[in-house]
Design a protein around this motif. Structure first.
Motif, mmCIF file in Angstrom:
data_model
loop_
_atom_site.group_PDB
_atom_site.id
_atom_site.type_symbol
_atom_site.label_atom_id
_atom_site.label_comp_id
_atom_site.label_asym_id
_atom_site.label_seq_id
_atom_site.Cartn_x
_atom_site.Cartn_y
_atom_site.Cartn_z
ATOM 1 N N ASP A 30 15.062 69.184 76.015
ATOM 2 C CA ASP A 30 15.827 67.978 75.728
ATOM 3 C C ASP A 30 16.619 67.557 76.963
ATOM 4 O OD1 ASP A 30 18.139 69.572 75.794
ATOM 5 O OD2 ASP A 30 18.339 69.630 73.612
ATOM 6 N N GLU A 58 3.507 74.186 71.345
ATOM 7 C CA GLU A 58 3.988 72.861 71.747
ATOM 8 C C GLU A 58 5.488 72.985 71.887
ATOM 9 O OE1 GLU A 58 2.543 69.643 69.392
ATOM 10 O OE2 GLU A 58 0.509 70.456 69.388
ATOM 11 N N TRP A 114 12.955 73.725 73.300
ATOM 12 C CA TRP A 114 12.641 73.659 71.875
ATOM 13 C C TRP A 114 11.182 74.021 71.653
ATOM 14 C CZ3 TRP A 114 16.269 72.502 68.185
ATOM 15 C CH2 TRP A 114 17.481 71.989 68.639
ATOM 16 N N CYS A 161 4.063 72.491 82.377
ATOM 17 C CA CYS A 161 5.262 71.720 82.046
ATOM 18 C C CYS A 161 5.011 70.237 82.292
ATOM 19 C CB CYS A 161 6.432 72.157 82.913
ATOM 20 S SG CYS A 161 7.011 73.810 82.592
ATOM 21 N N HIS A 162 5.419 69.421 81.331
ATOM 22 C CA HIS A 162 5.385 67.967 81.494
ATOM 23 C C HIS A 162 6.742 67.449 81.058
ATOM 24 C CE1 HIS A 162 1.096 67.800 82.208
ATOM 25 N NE2 HIS A 162 0.953 68.634 81.205
ATOM 26 N N ALA A 163 7.310 66.540 81.789
ATOM 27 C CA ALA A 163 8.607 66.002 81.412
ATOM 28 C C ALA A 163 8.723 64.564 81.864
ATOM 29 C CB ALA A 163 9.723 66.834 82.035
ATOM 30 N N ARG A 208 13.148 76.848 84.373
ATOM 31 C CA ARG A 208 12.435 76.410 83.162
ATOM 32 C C ARG A 208 11.173 77.235 82.934
ATOM 33 N NH1 ARG A 208 12.710 69.932 82.111
ATOM 34 N NH2 ARG A 208 14.940 69.857 81.747
ATOM 35 N N PHE A 217 8.294 73.346 69.210
ATOM 36 C CA PHE A 217 7.952 72.420 68.135
ATOM 37 C C PHE A 217 7.017 73.068 67.127
ATOM 38 C CE2 PHE A 217 8.457 69.280 71.783
ATOM 39 C CZ PHE A 217 9.797 69.067 71.521
ATOM 40 N N GLY A 275 9.245 71.496 74.242
ATOM 41 C CA GLY A 275 9.858 70.443 75.038
ATOM 42 C C GLY A 275 11.251 70.848 75.459
ATOM 43 N N SER A 300 10.862 68.864 86.165
ATOM 44 C CA SER A 300 9.938 69.171 85.078
ATOM 45 C C SER A 300 9.513 70.626 85.038
ATOM 46 C CB SER A 300 8.711 68.261 85.146
ATOM 47 O OG SER A 300 8.002 68.516 86.333
#
Length: 87
Positions: free
Chosen positions: A41, A37, A47, A2-4, A15, A49, A39, A10
Motif C-alpha cells: 500500500d 497475489e 498485503w 514486484c510491480h508497483a 521489499r 491478497f 501488493g 517497486s
C-alpha cells in the motif's frame, strides 16, 4: 516479480526481503509452494491478497543441464497442425 505504481521503489531490497519472508511463511502455513497475489500500500505495508497451491510445477533440472523450451508455438508452427497418422 514486484510491480508497483511507483517504479522507483517497486522492488527495493527491503521489499524483496519482506516478500521472500511472506512467501516462506505462506508455504509453511499451507504445506507447499503457493501462487501468491500481493501488493504494497501507499505506506509500504505488504498485503497478501490470496494464495493457492501451485499445481503445475516443473521438476528442478539437474545442475548444469541445458534447458530447452518449446518456444513460441505460433511463430514456430504458424499453420494449422494436422494429425501425423491415424492409428
Amino acid at each position: 516479480m514486484c510491480h508497483a505504481l511507483v517504479p522507483e521503489d517497486s522492488c527495493s531490497h527491503r521489499r524483496q526481503v519482506r516478500l521472500v519472508d511472506l512467501a516462506k511463511k505462506t508455504e509453511r502455513a499451507f504445506g507447499g509452494p503457493q501462487d501468491m497475489e500481493f501488493g504494497f500500500d501507499a505506506a509500504g505495508k505488504l498485503w497478501l491478497f490470496q494464495a493457492r497451491p501451485i499445481t503445475a510445477m516443473a521438476a528442478r533440472p539437474l545442475r548444469g543441464a541445458r534447458l530447452l523450451d518449446p518456444g513460441p508455438v505460433a511463430e514456430t508452427l504458424p499453420g494449422v497442425l494436422q494429425l501425423l497418422e491415424n492409428l
